[in-house]
Design an enzyme around this catalytic site. Structure first.
Site, short mmCIF file in Angstrom:
data_model
loop_
_atom_site.label_atom_id
_atom_site.label_comp_id
_atom_site.label_asym_id
_atom_site.label_seq_id
_atom_site.Cartn_x
_atom_site.Cartn_y
_atom_site.Cartn_z
CD1 TRP A 91 -2.05 2.18 0.43
CD2 TRP A 91 -2.55 1.58 2.53
NE1 TRP A 91 -2.90 3.14 0.95
CE2 TRP A 91 -3.22 2.80 2.23
CE3 TRP A 91 -2.73 1.01 3.80
CZ2 TRP A 91 -4.04 3.45 3.16
CZ3 TRP A 91 -3.55 1.66 4.72
CH2 TRP A 91 -4.20 2.87 4.39
CE1 TYR B 232 -4.37 -0.52 -0.74
CE2 TYR B 232 -2.79 -2.24 -1.21
CZ TYR B 232 -3.85 -1.77 -0.47
OH TYR B 232 -4.39 -2.56 0.52
CE1 TYR C 245 -6.26 -2.92 7.08
CE2 TYR C 245 -7.28 -4.97 6.34
CZ TYR C 245 -7.39 -3.63 6.72
OH TYR C 245 -8.62 -3.02 6.72
NE ARG D 138 -3.68 2.60 10.02
CZ ARG D 138 -4.99 2.66 9.80
NH1 ARG D 138 -5.43 3.16 8.68
NH2 ARG D 138 -5.85 2.23 10.69
CE LYS E 296 12.41 2.90 13.79
NZ LYS E 296 12.51 2.23 12.50
N GLY F 127 4.37 -3.23 5.49
CA GLY F 127 4.78 -2.33 4.42
C GLY F 127 6.21 -1.82 4.62
#
Length: 335
Positions: free
Chosen positions: A21, A57, A218, A223, A229, A294
């Protein structure tokens, strides 16, 4: 790398699967094509043989990037997972939402999985991917304007024609899976699942365990939230969909990072990053077959692939889960 079979099929996929994606740039503030291709190739070199993409995407760009990345690789050593049922080029079906394409142009997204649309989408995907078959073909989101019978019978036809090997669904509930199963052998359901989003444990997981269906998780790192971080005050780039999600509000970043600090000594002991520990915990959960992760460059891709080198004992998994159960995020009030 480890490999697991999808459902009752003979299709083995890598437990860490490359989620393309972000590679397509759309809703992630753009992408650098060369970096995306290198990320997929770096993953493959470390045994990540499965790639999950979708036409929506980057409005075809992600599939083209995947096609470019696998060019020259032995086709039988790569598993291509793509989707259908989200159209930006026709106003048909169930209106989803307004968006912008990678060049900033306004587009309307529709959930549409009518027969003629699926046949067209399949041909377009085959062309962009540079292949003559798709290993796993998944409806992207339920389409309330088309019967599941029509949708799944079309996919069954594509399987008969050899253009598709196996049928899967995404974002389906148990009732929808049961209905789909009447018309085609479903091997999997791709759903959001992460340490901070575990709703499927109530119903989808027990159903899939009982009926031997695989779950493709997923956004296992939510995300980027679970990488450790992101600190309070984090600024997202233009066009990044995460800016409006409650997970990324300062208070939730603070609470999530406090939890991550509690499990960090275990990651350090394993010489692993927090992301790697989170990915390994995710694929150890009951019913979770693979994690789609991802990456936008080769370095991220390499780190993700190496998550499977982390080994966790039952006691260590329990310790992480116990700490996780104490984490409560501030959720938006329901209107």
């Amino acid at each position: 790398m480890e490999y697991r079979k999808l459902g009752t099929s003979d299709l083995s996929v890598s437990v860490v699967t490359f989620g393309a994606w972000a590679a397509g740039g759309w809703m992630w503030g753009g992408t650098e094509r060369k970096n995306a291709v290198q990320a997929i190739r770096a993953s493959y070199d470390l045994g990540v043989t499965s790639i999950d993409t979708a036409p929506i995407y980057g409005q075809g760009e992600s599939e083209e990037i995947v096609g470019e990345a696998i060019k020259g690789l032995p086709r039988d050593k790569v598993q291509l997972l793509t989707k259908y049922g989200m159209r930006w080029d026709v106003a048909k079906g169930d209106f989803g939402f307004k968006s912008k394409d990678n060049s900033g142009k306004d587009i309307d997204i529709y959930k549409y999985a009518g027969r003629e649309s699926i046949i067209k989408e399949c041909e377009d995907s085959l062309r962009r991917l540079g292949t003559d078959y798709i290993d796993l073909y998944q409806i992207h989101w339920p389409d309330v304007t088309t019967s599941i019978e029509e949708t799944m019978e079309t996919v069954a036809q594509l399987i008969k024609e050899g253009k598709v090997r196996h049928a899967g669904v995404c974002n389906y509930n148990v009732a929808q899976m049961q209905e789909a199963e009447k018309y085609v052998n479903l091997v999997s359901n791709q759903v959001p699942y992460s340490m901070v989003k575990r709703d499927i444990e109530k119903d989808v997981v027990p159903y899939c365990l009982e009926h031997n269906k695989s779950i493709l998780a997923y956004s296992p790192l939510e995300r980027g939230l679970l990488t450790g971080k992101m600190k309070p005050g984090y600024q997202f780039g233009e066009g990044d969909h995460r800016a409006n999600l409650y997970f990324f509000q300062d208070e939730n970043l603070k609470r999530t990072n406090a939890f991550l600090q509690k499990i960090k000594p275990l990651a350090d002991e394993k010489k692993a990053s927090l992301s790697q520990l989170v990915i390994r915990w995710t694929v150890e959960q009951p019913g979770i077959t693979i994690a789609l992760v991802g990456a936008r460059n080769a370095e991220q891709a390499t780190q993700n692939a190496k998550a499977l080198e982390v080994k966790l004992s039952p006691d260590e998994i329990s310790f992480i889960t116990e700490e996780l159960n104490k984490l409560e995020l501030v959720k938006p009030e329901k209107v």
